[in-house]
Design an enzyme around this catalytic site. Structure first.
Site, PDB file in Angstrom:
ATOM      1  N   SER A 165       9.990  -6.374   5.270  1.00 30.47           N
ATOM      2  CA  SER A 165      11.103  -6.192   4.329  1.00 30.47           C
ATOM      3  C   SER A 165      12.311  -5.589   5.019  1.00 30.47           C
ATOM      4  O   SER A 165      13.434  -5.759   4.557  1.00 30.47           O
ATOM      5  CB  SER A 165      10.707  -5.217   3.217  1.00 30.47           C
ATOM      6  N   GLU A 199      13.201 -15.293   1.412  1.00 31.81           N
ATOM      7  CA  GLU A 199      14.317 -15.147   2.360  1.00 31.81           C
ATOM      8  C   GLU A 199      13.835 -15.632   3.730  1.00 31.81           C
ATOM      9  O   GLU A 199      12.848 -15.105   4.260  1.00 31.81           O
ATOM     10  CB  GLU A 199      14.766 -13.683   2.448  1.00 31.81           C
ATOM     11  N   ASN A 237      17.577  -6.777  -0.456  1.00 32.94           N
ATOM     12  CA  ASN A 237      17.421  -5.321  -0.363  1.00 32.94           C
ATOM     13  C   ASN A 237      18.702  -4.642   0.091  1.00 32.94           C
ATOM     14  O   ASN A 237      18.999  -3.519  -0.304  1.00 32.94           O
ATOM     15  CB  ASN A 237      16.265  -4.954   0.577  1.00 32.94           C
TER      16      ASN A 237
HETATM   17  N1  LIG Z   1       4.687  -4.600  -1.375  1.00 31.80           N
HETATM   18  C1  LIG Z   1       5.828  -5.226  -1.547  1.00 31.80           C
HETATM   19  O1  LIG Z   1       6.428  -5.214  -2.620  1.00 31.80           O
HETATM   20  C2  LIG Z   1       6.409  -6.029  -0.411  1.00 31.80           C
HETATM   21  C3  LIG Z   1       7.357  -7.034  -0.700  1.00 31.80           C
HETATM   22  C4  LIG Z   1       7.851  -7.824   0.341  1.00 31.80           C
HETATM   23  C5  LIG Z   1       7.438  -7.569   1.637  1.00 31.80           C
HETATM   24  N2  LIG Z   1       6.536  -6.567   1.904  1.00 31.80           N
HETATM   25  C6  LIG Z   1       6.127  -6.386   3.297  1.00 31.80           C
HETATM   26  O2  LIG Z   1       4.852  -6.991   3.470  1.00 31.80           O
HETATM   27  C7  LIG Z   1       4.102  -6.273   4.450  1.00 31.80           C
HETATM   28  C8  LIG Z   1       2.789  -5.851   3.849  1.00 31.80           C
HETATM   29  O3  LIG Z   1       3.024  -5.043   2.717  1.00 31.80           O
HETATM   30  P1  LIG Z   1       1.910  -4.819   1.591  1.00 31.80           P
HETATM   31  O4  LIG Z   1       2.584  -4.123   0.474  1.00 31.80           O
HETATM   32  O5  LIG Z   1       1.176  -6.077   1.342  1.00 31.80           O
HETATM   33  O6  LIG Z   1       0.943  -3.779   2.341  1.00 31.80           O
HETATM   34  P2  LIG Z   1      -0.577  -3.453   2.006  1.00 31.80           P
HETATM   35  O7  LIG Z   1      -0.826  -2.100   2.549  1.00 31.80           O
HETATM   36  O8  LIG Z   1      -0.919  -3.745   0.588  1.00 31.80           O
HETATM   37  O9  LIG Z   1      -1.399  -4.518   2.889  1.00 31.80           O
HETATM   38  C9  LIG Z   1      -1.452  -4.477   4.296  1.00 31.80           C
HETATM   39  C10 LIG Z   1      -2.774  -5.107   4.701  1.00 31.80           C
HETATM   40  O10 LIG Z   1      -2.772  -5.284   6.105  1.00 31.80           O
HETATM   41  C11 LIG Z   1      -4.079  -5.016   6.570  1.00 31.80           C
HETATM   42  N3  LIG Z   1      -4.012  -4.721   7.994  1.00 31.80           N
HETATM   43  C12 LIG Z   1      -3.564  -3.583   8.587  1.00 31.80           C
HETATM   44  N4  LIG Z   1      -3.620  -3.728   9.925  1.00 31.80           N
HETATM   45  C13 LIG Z   1      -4.120  -4.979  10.178  1.00 31.80           C
HETATM   46  C14 LIG Z   1      -4.410  -5.708  11.346  1.00 31.80           C
HETATM   47  N5  LIG Z   1      -4.176  -5.175  12.545  1.00 31.80           N
HETATM   48  N6  LIG Z   1      -4.897  -6.949  11.227  1.00 31.80           N
HETATM   49  C15 LIG Z   1      -5.117  -7.505  10.004  1.00 31.80           C
HETATM   50  N7  LIG Z   1      -4.859  -6.845   8.857  1.00 31.80           N
HETATM   51  C16 LIG Z   1      -4.360  -5.604   8.942  1.00 31.80           C
HETATM   52  C17 LIG Z   1      -4.551  -3.854   5.722  1.00 31.80           C
HETATM   53  O11 LIG Z   1      -5.975  -3.762   5.724  1.00 31.80           O
HETATM   54  C18 LIG Z   1      -3.992  -4.246   4.357  1.00 31.80           C
HETATM   55  O12 LIG Z   1      -4.899  -5.020   3.610  1.00 31.80           O
HETATM   56  C19 LIG Z   1       4.998  -5.138   4.910  1.00 31.80           C
HETATM   57  O13 LIG Z   1       5.692  -5.548   6.059  1.00 31.80           O
HETATM   58  C20 LIG Z   1       5.951  -4.961   3.745  1.00 31.80           C
HETATM   59  O14 LIG Z   1       7.191  -4.417   4.156  1.00 31.80           O
HETATM   60  C21 LIG Z   1       6.015  -5.804   0.905  1.00 31.80           C
END
Ligand SMILES: NC(=O)c1ccc[n+]([C@@H]2O[C@H](COP(=O)([O-])OP(=O)(O)OC[C@H]3O[C@@H](n4cnc5c(N)ncnc54)[C@H](O)[C@@H]3O)[C@@H](O)[C@H]2O)c1
Length: 502
Positions: A121, A154, A192
């Protein structure tokens, strides 16, 4: 020839990754989902089962569709299984070292033609790309939460992204049923960057004492037609996430507009993160606001109105209808209203200059009608509490929601709105997103009724430019100064920024 993507890897099956895997599988793409360990893989499987299960319950999928979709997703804890993927999209935690480590690994594992995408993000796609030997094949593919529902993606290209790759990824997003917009690699991309600047500005107004939390929320929800006010939205996003995104924006722009408002730091440090902790700007324990009687203004019999034209005439008619005696004066001669019980000056500018010209300045408040539903009630330093309360009640009697605020340039709605529109013009001027993409981004990413450039055209370029000049003159905040492009379009008599931008 355009690249096609038949096998896609998704690394990290948390909130976003599981949703992204589902989106690809629904579109008929083979998905390899990778998690860090078995426990996380089970959680990822749980996300997928629940999400598709809900779709069946709601009648949006049949059981057969669901089995087919889940059948397209292979789950593994081994990154090596991504060797044959055409595209890998990463959705692991938002920590640069983790992402760079993962991309270096993916670069080693994946075939040379594979595209490596990040769902980050706020991190620099360029810095992530630089951890690989194929920075031209690295791109941002930013989905919104919840990924199966939100239409916007995006597509973020860097200065070294291969020609045509952003178009291929945008075509892929369309195949998934999404609407892609394309942006350069600037902190916060389109959505954002514009959203958090505005939300942070709302925090700054709150801290300045211009208006209260509920007034600012009501102003933007009812006055502009946004789905919710800024503090409700900040609580929903999470104040920690909001703080972090502002920090990232500020590090890049060094613009005070992006420097996280101190109130955000304080709430985050206190562990009040919004919805997820039950308390942020609002608290779950808070009851609905106590209903106030609407007739306090009954103690008022004569209402003085300073103003002219149809707005003043409509106000006189409405007050007459509600049983008040309305007297009208124009700015040039305030004598007719001098002895009224309360005096409202219809104005979209501060009114303290009027207050010092009347015998009872404590009886004067500014009234700025916003759309059909809201009226901003501006108190000068001389307005008494009784007057402010009486005008608030009058506004309610007239069927509008009052927004109580200080007597500052552009009050609440226009101060927040115009500064946000200026940011959108700056984005357009800097050439890193098109007018259509900026508008689409805010409509689909935030559920806004119109994009910022559409809003700018509807309000009128000159009105917004003049409002920004007033804001700048009052606050001396560089980001309020009209962007040169806006100023020049007004000077040149161009009526529509979208037509100008083509
Ligand atoms: N949550 C939101 O609203 C949102 C929206 C858009 C983008 N994002 C982006 O998406 C990404 C993930 O966010 P999220 O909210 O899904 O996080 P989250 O914590 O829910 O999920 C992250 C996942 O990655 C896994 N993980 C960690 N290290 C790993 C590895 N080395 N190999 C494989 N899996 C691994 C974890 O076990 C977890 O299940 C971030 O970059 C965040 O900025 C989040």
């Amino acid at each position: 020839m355009a690249q096609t993507f038949e096998t896609v890897g998704v690394v990290g099956l948390g909130t976003m990754g599981a949703g992204i895997a589902e989106v690809f599988a629904r579109a008929g793409v083979q998905v390899i989902g990778v998690e860090a360990d078995d426990a996380a893989l089970d959680r990822g499987r749980g996300h997928l089962d629940r999400s598709t299960g809900r779709a069946v319950t709601k009648g949006k999928l049949t059981e057969d569709d669901r089995s087919e979709i889940l059948g397209r997703i292979t789950l593994t804890t081994s990154r090596e299984d991504l060797a044959d993927a055409d595209l890998v999209i990463e959705a692991i935690p938002e920590i640069m070292e983790f992402k760079r480590g993962l991309f270096a690994d993916l670069d080693r594992i994946c075939k040379p033609s594979a595209v490596l995408a990040t769902n980050t993000s706020s991190l620099s796609v360029t810095a992530i790309a630089a951890s690989t030997s194929r920075p031209g094949r690295v791109i941002g593919m930013h989905f919104f939460n919840p990924a199966p529902v939100m239409k916007l993606v995006e597509v973020v290209h860097t200065v070294v992204t291969d020609d045509g790759l952003a178009d291929d990824i945008a075509a892929l997003a369309r195949r998934l049923g999404k609407t892609p917009i394309t942006a350069g690699d600037r902190a916060g991309f389109v959505v954002n960057r514009l959203l958090l600047g505005y939300l942070n500005h709302a925090c700054a107004l709150l801290e300045s004492g211009l208006a209260g939390r509920d007034d600012i929320d009501a102003a933007m929800k009812l006055g502009v037609g946004l789905p919710m006010g800024p503090f409700t939205l900040l609580d929903l996003i999470g104040l920690d996430t909001s703080y972090e995104v502002c920090e990232v924006l500020f590090r890049e722009t060094r613009d005070r507009r992006h420097a996280p408002a101190p109130v955000l730091r304080e709430l985050v440090t206190a562990g009040l993160l919004g919805r997820k902790t039950g308390r942020g700007f609002y608290s779950d324990a808070e009851g609905a606001p106590a209903a106030e009687g609407d007739r306090r203004a009954a103690s008022v019999s004569t209402v003085g109105i300073v103003g002219a034209g149809p707005e003043a005439a409509a106000l006189v008619a409405a007050l007459d209808g509600a049983g008040f005696k309305a007297v009208v004066a124009e700015n040039s001669d305030l004598a007719p209203v001098a002895d009224a019980d309360v005096i409202v000056a219809l104005s979209d500018r501060p009114i303290v200059e009027l207050a010092v010209r009347i015998p009872h300045p404590d009886r004067l408040a500014g009234l700025h009608l916003v759309g059909d539903d809201v009226a901003e009630v501006a108190s000068t330093v001389l307005t008494s509490e009784e007057t402010a309360g009486a005008v608030r009640d009058l506004v309610k009697i007239l069927g509008r929601t009052p927004v109580m605020c200080g007597d500052r340039a552009e009050f609440v709605v226009n101060a927040l709105l115009y500064a946000y529109l200026n940011d959108a013009v700056r984005m357009l001027e800097s050439g890193y997103a098109s007018a259509g993409d900026i508008d689409t981004g805010m409509r689909l990413g935030c559920g806004y009724p119109a994009g910022p450039l559409e809003m700018l055209d509807a309000i009128g370029l000159e009105t917004v430019r003049d409002g920004l000049r007033a804001l700048y003159a009052e606050y001396r905040e560089p980001s309020f100064a009209p962007v040169p492009l806006l100023d020049q379009l007004v000077t040149a008599g161009v009526p529509s920024i979208r037509e100008y931008a083509g």
